[in-house]
Design a protein around this motif. Structure first.
Motif, PDB file in Angstrom:
ATOM      1  N   ALA A 239       0.780 -19.687 -24.697  1.00 16.34           N
ATOM      2  CA  ALA A 239       0.188 -20.504 -23.637  1.00 16.34           C
ATOM      3  C   ALA A 239      -1.329 -20.560 -23.731  1.00 16.34           C
ATOM      4  O   ALA A 239      -1.969 -21.328 -23.008  1.00 16.34           O
ATOM      5  CB  ALA A 239       0.605 -19.952 -22.267  1.00 16.34           C
ATOM      6  N   THR A 240      -1.930 -19.764 -24.600  1.00 19.03           N
ATOM      7  CA  THR A 240      -3.391 -19.727 -24.707  1.00 19.03           C
ATOM      8  C   THR A 240      -3.906 -20.539 -25.890  1.00 19.03           C
ATOM      9  O   THR A 240      -5.071 -20.460 -26.243  1.00 19.03           O
ATOM     10  CB  THR A 240      -3.879 -18.271 -24.837  1.00 19.03           C
ATOM     11  N   GLY A 241      -3.035 -21.316 -26.515  1.00 23.34           N
ATOM     12  CA  GLY A 241      -3.472 -22.222 -27.562  1.00 23.34           C
ATOM     13  C   GLY A 241      -3.725 -21.582 -28.904  1.00 23.34           C
ATOM     14  O   GLY A 241      -4.666 -21.968 -29.604  1.00 23.34           O
ATOM     15  N   VAL A 242      -2.908 -20.623 -29.316  1.00 23.76           N
ATOM     16  CA  VAL A 242      -3.035 -20.044 -30.650  1.00 23.76           C
ATOM     17  C   VAL A 242      -2.692 -21.132 -31.675  1.00 23.76           C
ATOM     18  O   VAL A 242      -1.603 -21.710 -31.648  1.00 23.76           O
ATOM     19  CB  VAL A 242      -2.107 -18.827 -30.821  1.00 23.76           C
ATOM     20  N   ALA A 243      -3.603 -21.409 -32.574  1.00 23.80           N
ATOM     21  CA  ALA A 243      -3.424 -22.501 -33.526  1.00 23.80           C
ATOM     22  C   ALA A 243      -2.218 -22.249 -34.425  1.00 23.80           C
ATOM     23  O   ALA A 243      -2.079 -21.173 -35.008  1.00 23.80           O
ATOM     24  CB  ALA A 243      -4.681 -22.649 -34.378  1.00 23.80           C
ATOM     25  N   GLY A 244      -1.344 -23.243 -34.526  1.00 20.75           N
ATOM     26  CA  GLY A 244      -0.204 -23.159 -35.420  1.00 20.75           C
ATOM     27  C   GLY A 244       0.974 -22.378 -34.896  1.00 20.75           C
ATOM     28  O   GLY A 244       1.968 -22.205 -35.607  1.00 20.75           O
ATOM     29  N   LEU A 245       0.912 -21.902 -33.649  1.00 19.86           N
ATOM     30  CA  LEU A 245       2.008 -21.134 -33.052  1.00 19.86           C
ATOM     31  C   LEU A 245       2.876 -22.058 -32.206  1.00 19.86           C
ATOM     32  O   LEU A 245       2.390 -22.689 -31.267  1.00 19.86           O
ATOM     33  CB  LEU A 245       1.442 -20.007 -32.188  1.00 19.86           C
ATOM     34  N   ASP A 246       4.168 -22.146 -32.542  1.00 19.85           N
ATOM     35  CA  ASP A 246       5.103 -22.938 -31.747  1.00 19.85           C
ATOM     36  C   ASP A 246       5.643 -22.151 -30.561  1.00 19.85           C
ATOM     37  O   ASP A 246       5.763 -22.673 -29.459  1.00 19.85           O
ATOM     38  CB  ASP A 246       6.278 -23.401 -32.614  1.00 19.85           C
ATOM     39  N   HIS A 247       6.001 -20.898 -30.798  1.00 16.13           N
ATOM     40  CA  HIS A 247       6.573 -20.080 -29.717  1.00 16.13           C
ATOM     41  C   HIS A 247       6.496 -18.617 -30.103  1.00 16.13           C
ATOM     42  O   HIS A 247       6.580 -18.265 -31.294  1.00 16.13           O
ATOM     43  CB  HIS A 247       8.022 -20.458 -29.440  1.00 16.13           C
ATOM     44  N   LEU A 248       6.327 -17.766 -29.081  1.00 15.02           N
ATOM     45  CA  LEU A 248       6.248 -16.324 -29.318  1.00 15.02           C
ATOM     46  C   LEU A 248       6.889 -15.589 -28.160  1.00 15.02           C
ATOM     47  O   LEU A 248       6.666 -15.933 -26.998  1.00 15.02           O
ATOM     48  CB  LEU A 248       4.784 -15.906 -29.488  1.00 15.02           C
ATOM     49  N   GLU A 249       7.713 -14.604 -28.490  1.00 17.31           N
ATOM     50  CA  GLU A 249       8.351 -13.725 -27.508  1.00 17.31           C
ATOM     51  C   GLU A 249       7.787 -12.319 -27.672  1.00 17.31           C
ATOM     52  O   GLU A 249       7.917 -11.717 -28.747  1.00 17.31           O
ATOM     53  CB  GLU A 249       9.869 -13.676 -27.713  1.00 17.31           C
TER      54      GLU A 249
END
Length: 233
Positions: free
Chosen positions: A26-36
Motif C-alpha cells: 500500500a506504500t507504493g513499492v515499485a514493481g510489487l503486485d502484492h505482499l503478505e
C-alpha cells in the motif's frame, strides 16, 4: 516476467508487529503486485502457546513484476533490508487451485512440470472467525502430516491476525506432494489431508482460500543455520 518469493527472517518483535500492521504494497513499492506479511507458527504446536504466534519470526509471501523489483526491495526498502539478512526462495508460478482477490491475474495453469522435480506449495486463506475452532480441529492433524512427511524439507505455517493464515512447504518431488494430497503416502493416517478437504467442502472454513504450486528458481541465505533447503533437481 512475474516472479514470486517467500521469505523467512528473525526480526525484533517491534519490527514483526509493524510488518503485520502495515502493508508495504500500500506504500507504493515499485514493481510489487502484492505482499503478505505474517508471523511464523510452528506446525502442530498447541493452540494456546507462544509457538503459535512468533512475532520475532517473520514470513513474507510476495508477487513481483520482475526479479529486478525484488532486488531493489531487498536492497533499498526498510523491510526489504531486514528480510535480506534472512532466507528466501524465488519462485516460478505453475498452478493454482481457487484464487485470491489480491492476486487476480494468475492463470489456472502456467506450464508443465516433471513428477520427480522439487516443488514449493503455498496456501493463503482468509478465515471465517466463527469457524476457527472447527478449522483447528481438522487442520492440526494435517499440519502434523505435512510437518512429519518424509517428502518435505521444510514445512511451516504463519498467521496475520485476525483472519489470514498461510502454509508453506518445500517438497523433494511433485509426486510425493501429490501422494500426500490424495492420501496415498506410506505414512500413518495418510488420509488426514483428504478428510480435512472433504470437511471444508461440506462447510467452508474460509472466506477465501487458494493453493499455489511453484517451481523453485533460486535459494538465498540461511534459515536457522540451514542452507540448501530446496532440493537440487
Amino acid at each position: 516476467m512475474t516472479v514470486h518469493s517467500f521469505h523467512l527472517a528473525d526480526v525484533p518483535a517491534h519490527v514483526g508487529a509493524r510488518a503485520l500492521l502495515r502493508n508495504p504494497a500500500a506504500t507504493g513499492v515499485a514493481g510489487l503486485d502484492h505482499l503478505e506479511c505474517l508471523s511464523l507458527m510452528r506446525l502442530g504446536a498447541p493452540t494456546l502457546s507462544l509457538d503459535r504466534l512468533q512475532l520475532r519470526r517473520l514470513a513474507v509471501f510476495a508477487q513481483w513484476r520482475d526479479e529486478a523489483a525484488l532486488e531493489r526491495f531487498l536492497d533499498r526498502d526498510a523491510l526489504g533490508t531486514v528480510l535480506a539478512h534472512g532466507w528466501h526462495v524465488r519462485l516460478e508460478f505453475l498452478r493454482r487451485w481457487s484464487t485470491l482477490a489480491a492476486l487476480p491475474g494468475l492463470p489456472v495453469r502456467a506450464g508443465p512440470w516433471e513428477q520427480d522435480e522439487p516443488v514449493v506449495a503455498v496456501t493463503v486463506a482468509r478465515m471465517r472467525l466463527g469457524e476457527v475452532p472447527r478449522f483447528l480441529r481438522w487442520g492440526k492433524p494435517v499440519e502434523r502430516l505435512v510437518r512429519d512427511h518424509p517428502g518435505t524439507t521444510l514445512a511451516l505455517a504463519a498467521v496475520r491476525p485476525p483472519r489470514t493464515i498461510s502454509t508453506f512447504s518445500v517438497w523433494r518431488s511433485v509426486q510425493e506432494m501429490e501422494e500426500m494430497v490424495h492420501g496415498r503416502s506410506a505414512v500413518p493416517a495418510a488420509a488426514r489431508h483428504v478428510d480435512a478437504m472433504a470437511e471444508r467442502e461440506r462447510r467452508d472454513f474460509h472466506h477465501e482460500f487458494a493453493t499455489y504450486r511453484f517451481r523453485p528458481l533460486s535459494e538465498h541465505g540461511a534459515w536457522q543455520g540451514r542452507r540448501g533447503i530446496v532440493p537440487r533437481p
